[in-house]
Motif scaffolding. Structure first.
Motif, PDB file in Angstrom:
ATOM      1  N   ILE A 148       0.834  -1.202   0.000  1.00  0.00           N
ATOM      2  CA  ILE A 148       0.000   0.000   0.000  1.00  0.00           C
ATOM      3  C   ILE A 148       0.868   1.250   0.000  1.00  0.00           C
ATOM      4  CG2 ILE A 148      -1.649   1.345   1.366  1.00  0.00           C
ATOM      5  CD1 ILE A 148      -2.937  -1.297   2.201  1.00  0.00           C
ATOM      6  N   PHE A 149       1.907   1.240   0.829  1.00  0.00           N
ATOM      7  CA  PHE A 149       2.785   2.410   0.902  1.00  0.00           C
ATOM      8  C   PHE A 149       3.579   2.581  -0.396  1.00  0.00           C
ATOM      9  CE2 PHE A 149       1.966   1.188   5.292  1.00  0.00           C
ATOM     10  CZ  PHE A 149       1.570   2.404   5.827  1.00  0.00           C
ATOM     11  N   ARG A 150       3.922   1.477  -1.035  1.00  0.00           N
ATOM     12  CA  ARG A 150       4.655   1.568  -2.300  1.00  0.00           C
ATOM     13  C   ARG A 150       3.789   2.173  -3.403  1.00  0.00           C
ATOM     14  NH1 ARG A 150       4.952  -1.716  -6.650  1.00  0.00           N
ATOM     15  NH2 ARG A 150       4.024  -3.535  -5.623  1.00  0.00           N
ATOM     16  N   LEU A 151       2.503   1.813  -3.429  1.00  0.00           N
ATOM     17  CA  LEU A 151       1.619   2.271  -4.505  1.00  0.00           C
ATOM     18  C   LEU A 151       0.958   3.615  -4.215  1.00  0.00           C
ATOM     19  CD1 LEU A 151      -0.172  -1.064  -5.512  1.00  0.00           C
ATOM     20  CD2 LEU A 151       1.613   0.150  -6.769  1.00  0.00           C
ATOM     21  N   PHE A 152       0.696   3.896  -2.931  1.00  0.00           N
ATOM     22  CA  PHE A 152      -0.065   5.104  -2.589  1.00  0.00           C
ATOM     23  C   PHE A 152       0.745   6.136  -1.805  1.00  0.00           C
ATOM     24  CE2 PHE A 152      -3.057   1.640  -3.140  1.00  0.00           C
ATOM     25  CZ  PHE A 152      -4.042   2.202  -3.937  1.00  0.00           C
ATOM     26  N   GLY A 153       1.969   5.781  -1.423  1.00  0.00           N
ATOM     27  CA  GLY A 153       2.802   6.711  -0.682  1.00  0.00           C
ATOM     28  C   GLY A 153       2.610   6.614   0.817  1.00  0.00           C
ATOM     29  N   ASP A 154       1.355   6.767   1.257  1.00  0.00           N
ATOM     30  CA  ASP A 154       1.001   6.656   2.672  1.00  0.00           C
ATOM     31  C   ASP A 154      -0.501   6.438   2.769  1.00  0.00           C
ATOM     32  OD1 ASP A 154      -0.081   9.133   2.061  1.00  0.00           O
ATOM     33  OD2 ASP A 154       1.426  10.264   3.153  1.00  0.00           O
ATOM     34  N   LYS A 155      -1.014   6.420   3.985  1.00  0.00           N
ATOM     35  CA  LYS A 155      -2.444   6.191   4.160  1.00  0.00           C
ATOM     36  C   LYS A 155      -3.265   7.304   3.532  1.00  0.00           C
ATOM     37  CE  LYS A 155      -6.063   5.360   7.585  1.00  0.00           C
ATOM     38  NZ  LYS A 155      -6.409   5.243   9.029  1.00  0.00           N
ATOM     39  N   GLU A 156      -2.769   8.545   3.623  1.00  0.00           N
ATOM     40  CA  GLU A 156      -3.502   9.658   3.029  1.00  0.00           C
ATOM     41  C   GLU A 156      -3.652   9.486   1.524  1.00  0.00           C
ATOM     42  OE1 GLU A 156      -5.204  12.298   4.257  1.00  0.00           O
ATOM     43  OE2 GLU A 156      -4.928  11.246   6.159  1.00  0.00           O
ATOM     44  N   GLY A 157      -2.611   8.947   0.880  1.00  0.00           N
ATOM     45  CA  GLY A 157      -2.694   8.687  -0.550  1.00  0.00           C
ATOM     46  C   GLY A 157      -3.762   7.667  -0.872  1.00  0.00           C
ATOM     47  N   LEU A 158      -3.881   6.656  -0.022  1.00  0.00           N
ATOM     48  CA  LEU A 158      -4.931   5.650  -0.206  1.00  0.00           C
ATOM     49  C   LEU A 158      -6.311   6.277  -0.027  1.00  0.00           C
ATOM     50  CD1 LEU A 158      -5.974   2.735  -0.508  1.00  0.00           C
ATOM     51  CD2 LEU A 158      -5.544   2.424   1.955  1.00  0.00           C
ATOM     52  N   LEU A 159      -6.452   7.126   0.991  1.00  0.00           N
ATOM     53  CA  LEU A 159      -7.745   7.770   1.232  1.00  0.00           C
ATOM     54  C   LEU A 159      -8.122   8.707   0.088  1.00  0.00           C
ATOM     55  CD1 LEU A 159      -7.537   8.553   5.071  1.00  0.00           C
ATOM     56  CD2 LEU A 159      -8.662   6.632   3.923  1.00  0.00           C
ATOM     57  N   GLU A 160      -7.122   9.387  -0.495  1.00  0.00           N
ATOM     58  CA  GLU A 160      -7.394  10.244  -1.656  1.00  0.00           C
ATOM     59  C   GLU A 160      -7.951   9.410  -2.803  1.00  0.00           C
ATOM     60  OE1 GLU A 160      -7.158  13.459  -2.346  1.00  0.00           O
ATOM     61  OE2 GLU A 160      -5.823  14.391  -0.896  1.00  0.00           O
ATOM     62  N   ALA A 161      -7.303   8.277  -3.078  1.00  0.00           N
ATOM     63  CA  ALA A 161      -7.748   7.406  -4.173  1.00  0.00           C
ATOM     64  C   ALA A 161      -9.125   6.839  -3.885  1.00  0.00           C
ATOM     65  CB  ALA A 161      -6.741   6.276  -4.375  1.00  0.00           C
TER      66      ALA A 161
END
Length: 248
Positions: A50-63
């Protein structure tokens, strides 16, 4: 847990798989349960993926917010476009409220957890769509204030109405609240659809012709103005539009 990202899935496919897993967690268990560990387990991957693809949790929440709001924005794009931009704006308000009440988890994700000075990508897209619709009202000479002020007003009122309803027990929600707020906001923002140009200009005050001129100029591909002159012109037109009625 399945074989992780070492499998043959492309990054794009894996990205989509994780977003869908996050959506499943959000819809079934709520925002508080949306941890990277829970999403990784649901997607069948290791948390570092998840961190590799989205950067961090915030990146996942943005997506995830964009995933949920795609449904809303697609529905908004299908709204009928009539000769009355204010009527179209009324339909857009109703769609916004309906989406918020039927998809509260996504709504709170996008609008209910905004950091100071930051709005999610999905939220920014929604505001940009709203500003485009209000620009049509300006082009018709019916806007009583600047496009930016009208956009901020309608956005704040809409988010306030929906957020209040979401945080209230269903049995205490009054559907008239959204309708009344909508009409109060539209009455403050817009002038009646007078057929006579002089009457229309009087109804909207100086904001009407100022914002109509701005909308016309914005539609032009090239203007005989420098970038600095364009910025100054927009600032002057906005200032004229946002002068309260009766204040000279």
């Amino acid at each position: 847990m399945t074989a992780d990202d070492a499998g043959g899935s492309s990054s794009e496919t894996l990205h989509h798989k994780i977003v869908l897993a996050a959506a499943d967690v959000l819809e079934k268990e709520g925002l508080d349960a949306l941890s990277t560990r829970a999403v990784a387990a649901r997607a069948g991957v290791f948390p570092p993926t998840i961190f590799r693809l989205f950067g961090d949790k915030e990146g996942l929440l943005e997506a995830l917010g964009e995933h949920g709001f795609d449904i809303y924005l697609q529905a908004k794009s299908r709204l009928p476009r009539s000769d009355d931009p204010v009527a179209d704006l009324r339909l857009a308000w109703d769609l916004h409220v309906e989406f918020g009440l039927t998809q509260p988890a996504y709504y709170v994700l996008v609008f209910g957890r905004s950091c100071s000075g930051h709005l999610s990508r999905a939220g920014r897209k929604a505001v940009a769509e709203l500003q485009g619709m209000i620009t049509r009202v300006a082009a018709a000479g019916r806007l009583r204030m600047s496009v930016e002020r009208a956009t901020a007003l309608m956005h704040a009122a809409g988010v306030g109405v929906v957020s209040t309803a979401i945080n209230s027990p269903p049995e205490s929600r009054d559907p008239e609240t959204a309708r009344v707020t909508r009409e109060v906001v539209l009455d403050a923002m817009t002038a009646p659809p007078e057929t006579d140009p002089v009457s229309r200009a009087r109804g909207a005050g100086p904001a009407g012709p100022a914002m109509a001129l701005r909308a016309v100029l914005a539609a032009e591909e090239e203007l005989p103005l420098s970038p600095g002159e364009e910025l100054l012109l927009v600032e002057l037109l906005n200032r004229l539009a946002d002068v309260p009625h009766g204040d000279g």
